[in-house]
Design a protein around this motif. Structure first.
Motif, short mmCIF file in Angstrom:
data_model
loop_
_atom_site.label_atom_id
_atom_site.label_comp_id
_atom_site.label_asym_id
_atom_site.label_seq_id
_atom_site.Cartn_x
_atom_site.Cartn_y
_atom_site.Cartn_z
N MET A 1 9.03 7.45 12.12
CA MET A 1 7.93 6.85 11.36
C MET A 1 6.77 7.85 11.32
O MET A 1 6.19 8.19 12.35
CB MET A 1 7.50 5.53 12.00
CG MET A 1 6.44 4.78 11.22
SD MET A 1 6.30 3.02 11.68
CE MET A 1 6.00 3.14 13.45
N GLU A 2 6.43 8.31 10.12
CA GLU A 2 5.41 9.35 9.96
C GLU A 2 4.01 8.86 10.36
O GLU A 2 3.30 9.52 11.10
CB GLU A 2 5.39 9.85 8.52
CG GLU A 2 6.62 10.62 8.10
CD GLU A 2 6.45 11.21 6.72
OE1 GLU A 2 5.77 12.25 6.60
OE2 GLU A 2 6.98 10.64 5.76
N LYS A 3 3.60 7.72 9.83
CA LYS A 3 2.25 7.21 10.08
C LYS A 3 2.33 5.72 10.40
O LYS A 3 3.25 5.03 9.97
CB LYS A 3 1.34 7.42 8.86
CG LYS A 3 1.14 8.87 8.46
CD LYS A 3 0.29 8.97 7.20
CE LYS A 3 0.14 10.40 6.73
NZ LYS A 3 -0.64 10.50 5.48
N ASN A 4 1.34 5.24 11.11
CA ASN A 4 1.26 3.82 11.42
C ASN A 4 -0.19 3.44 11.69
O ASN A 4 -0.75 3.85 12.69
CB ASN A 4 2.12 3.47 12.64
CG ASN A 4 1.86 2.06 13.13
OD1 ASN A 4 1.61 1.16 12.33
ND2 ASN A 4 1.92 1.87 14.43
N PHE A 5 -0.77 2.68 10.78
CA PHE A 5 -2.13 2.18 10.97
C PHE A 5 -2.16 0.66 10.97
O PHE A 5 -3.23 0.05 10.87
CB PHE A 5 -3.04 2.70 9.86
CG PHE A 5 -3.03 4.20 9.71
CD1 PHE A 5 -3.49 5.01 10.73
CD2 PHE A 5 -2.52 4.79 8.57
CE1 PHE A 5 -3.47 6.39 10.60
CE2 PHE A 5 -2.49 6.17 8.43
CZ PHE A 5 -2.97 6.97 9.46
N CYS B 1 0.80 -1.23 0.00
CA CYS B 1 0.00 0.00 0.00
C CYS B 1 0.83 1.28 0.00
O CYS B 1 0.40 2.30 -0.52
CB CYS B 1 -0.94 0.00 1.21
SG CYS B 1 -0.13 0.39 2.79
N LYS B 2 2.00 1.26 0.63
CA LYS B 2 2.88 2.43 0.76
C LYS B 2 2.21 3.58 1.51
O LYS B 2 2.63 4.72 1.39
CB LYS B 2 3.40 2.90 -0.60
CG LYS B 2 4.26 1.86 -1.31
CD LYS B 2 4.71 2.32 -2.68
CE LYS B 2 5.73 3.42 -2.61
NZ LYS B 2 6.25 3.80 -3.92
N GLY B 3 1.17 3.28 2.28
CA GLY B 3 0.47 4.32 3.01
C GLY B 3 0.39 4.09 4.50
O GLY B 3 -0.36 4.75 5.20
N GLY B 4 1.16 3.11 5.01
CA GLY B 4 1.15 2.82 6.43
C GLY B 4 -0.05 2.03 6.89
O GLY B 4 -0.32 1.95 8.09
N VAL B 5 -0.78 1.42 5.94
CA VAL B 5 -2.01 0.70 6.27
C VAL B 5 -1.78 -0.80 6.43
O VAL B 5 -2.25 -1.42 7.37
CB VAL B 5 -3.10 0.95 5.21
CG1 VAL B 5 -4.33 0.11 5.49
CG2 VAL B 5 -3.46 2.43 5.20
N ARG C 1 8.86 -3.05 20.35
CA ARG C 1 9.89 -4.06 20.11
C ARG C 1 10.80 -3.70 18.94
O ARG C 1 11.67 -4.48 18.58
CB ARG C 1 9.23 -5.42 19.87
CG ARG C 1 8.71 -6.06 21.15
CD ARG C 1 7.61 -7.07 20.90
NE ARG C 1 7.92 -7.98 19.82
CZ ARG C 1 7.00 -8.61 19.09
NH1 ARG C 1 5.72 -8.39 19.32
NH2 ARG C 1 7.35 -9.43 18.14
N GLY C 2 10.57 -2.53 18.33
CA GLY C 2 11.48 -2.07 17.29
C GLY C 2 11.04 -2.30 15.87
O GLY C 2 11.82 -2.12 14.93
N PHE C 3 9.78 -2.68 15.66
CA PHE C 3 9.28 -2.87 14.30
C PHE C 3 8.77 -1.55 13.73
O PHE C 3 8.21 -0.72 14.45
CB PHE C 3 8.18 -3.93 14.27
CG PHE C 3 8.67 -5.31 14.61
CD1 PHE C 3 9.43 -6.03 13.70
CD2 PHE C 3 8.39 -5.89 15.83
CE1 PHE C 3 9.90 -7.30 14.01
CE2 PHE C 3 8.85 -7.15 16.16
CZ PHE C 3 9.61 -7.86 15.24
N VAL C 4 8.96 -1.38 12.44
CA VAL C 4 8.54 -0.15 11.76
C VAL C 4 7.95 -0.49 10.40
O VAL C 4 8.13 -1.58 9.87
CB VAL C 4 9.73 0.83 11.58
CG1 VAL C 4 10.25 1.31 12.92
CG2 VAL C 4 10.85 0.17 10.76
N LEU C 5 7.24 0.49 9.84
CA LEU C 5 6.76 0.41 8.46
C LEU C 5 7.71 1.27 7.63
O LEU C 5 7.73 2.49 7.75
CB LEU C 5 5.32 0.92 8.35
CG LEU C 5 4.30 0.23 9.25
CD1 LEU C 5 2.95 0.92 9.16
CD2 LEU C 5 4.17 -1.25 8.88
N THR C 6 8.51 0.63 6.79
CA THR C 6 9.57 1.36 6.11
C THR C 6 9.06 2.35 5.08
O THR C 6 9.78 3.28 4.70
CB THR C 6 10.57 0.40 5.45
OG1 THR C 6 9.88 -0.49 4.57
CG2 THR C 6 11.31 -0.41 6.52
N CYS C 7 7.82 2.21 4.65
CA CYS C 7 7.25 3.19 3.72
C CYS C 7 7.04 4.54 4.39
O CYS C 7 6.85 5.56 3.72
CB CYS C 7 5.93 2.69 3.13
SG CYS C 7 4.56 2.60 4.32
#
Length: 361
Positions: free
Chosen positions: A327-331, A308-312, A340-346
């Motif tokens: 991290m700008e957004k996270n849904f 999605c590249k939108g944090g969804v 625990r250190g996980f992120v959405l790289t988009c």
């Protein structure tokens, strides 16, 4: 782990006039790779008009059904390239490129539990809700479930035939309530969309529901999810761990301007970013004020997973092994996953001179 596999369609069946059920067969040699949890999704990759397109669709199956196929429901969207192809051109025995199941829209079950599970779905949001509700009833013989399901009209109720079979199969343990938003009903309580106000009336009608003790699965339009989740947690005092939801599209955040200010406030630095993908390491330079880590990796033609590249969705999920990122957004990620250190790289930009991320998680 992040690879696409070629799977054959064994079911292409219209569900309503603007939705289609699509099932792909999982060959014996890929059973382990495509083992899934209820509420997860599949990421499809297709070439349409010379362009690569990726879309994620939720799995309708429940693991306890032990099927050798995985089924998704694809609703036709106006101007939708992939949904248009699935609904209008896809045929039986066609080979599709599919990534193994992903996603964390689920909870754990135990056979000794006596619980109530409530699905709150609108439109195609029924897919992951159905998967979760089915698994809860298969895994916990003493538990019950409600499904409150909103559509425009009775003729547009997706998965209706399967839902009715499940009501019969579970013999009173599953109660289904249909709501319609664009036609009249003999009982006004069943008119309109699912909203906090509507739920107040429904909870008054269905008094056997212990609202605070129930576990909720929510999926539908972004504004519906946000409104209902806030209502349950704040107004009804339902513990956050019992309110689960899945976004298909990013909500319009009221604090988006504030988030933008946060991004502007990070230091302007040059960073060496290393990403681990399928046990291989790739490195590149990235300015913290420029594109996201995912976009830079794609620009360098690295085999990073994304959808999605939108944090969804969480297709581009990675673990931060060294350094820090913003991290700008996270849904998609839970608070525990973030801790625990996980992120959405988009959505990530480096904030230290050295950053290392692992996609093999």
């Amino acid at each position: 782990m992040n690879s696409f596999y070629k799977l054959k369609t064994v079911k292409v069946q219209k569900d309503t006039n603007d939705a289609v059920n699509v099932a792909v067969e999982i060959p014996e040699e890929l059973k382990d790779k495509f083992r899934f949890k209820q509420g997860q999704y599949l990421n499809f990759r297709m070439m349409i008009d010379g362009n690569e397109e990726r879309r994620s669709y939720s799995i309708c199956n429940a693991p306890s059904e032990k099927s050798n196929t995985l089924e998704v429901l694809v609703k036709l969207l106006e101007g939708g390239k992939v949904s248009g192809y699935f609904n209008e051109h896809l045929h039986m025995d066609e080979v599709l490129e599919v990534m193994p199941p992903m996603g964390g829209f689920n909870t754990s079950y135990h056979p000794s539990n006596t619980k109530t599970y409530i699905g709150l779905a609108a439109g195609s949001g029924i897919s992951p809700i159905l998967s979760n509700i089915k698994e809860s009833l298969y895994q916990e013989p003493n538990s019950n479930a409600y499904l409150f399901y909103s559509n425009r009209s009775m003729s547009q109720i997706m998965k209706k035939a399967e839902i009715e079979k499940l009501v019969e199969h579970f013999n009173g343990r599953l109660k289904v309530v249909y709501l319609v938003s664009r036609e009249k009903h003999e009982d006004p309580i069943f008119e309109g969309r699912i909203s906090p106000e509507k739920l107040d009336h429904l909870f008054e009608r269905y008094t056997d529901i212990d609202v605070k003790e129930a576990t909720y699965f929510i999926c539908g339009p972004a504004e519906m999810i946000k409104g209902i989740a806030d209502y349950l947690k704040k107004d009804k005092k339902v513990p956050a761990i019992q309110v689960l939801f899945e976004y298909f599209t990013a909500p319009d955040e009221e604090n988006s301007a504030e988030m933008s200010d946060e991004f502007k406030a990070i230091a302007n630095i040059e960073s060496m970013v290393t990403v681990i993908i399928d046990d291989d390491e790739y490195s590149f330079h990235l300015n913290s004020k420029k594109e996201s880590i995912l976009d830079k990796a794609l620009k360098d033609n690295l085999p990073v997973p994304f959808a999605c590249k939108g944090g969804v969705c969480c297709t581009c999920k990675a673990e931060v092994l060294e350094g820090e990122v913003f991290m700008e957004k996270n849904f998609a990620l839970t608070e525990d996953e973030v801790a625990r250190g996980f992120v959405l790289t988009c959505q990530c930009h480096p904030t230290t001179n050295v950053v290392m991320l692992n996609y093999d998680v």
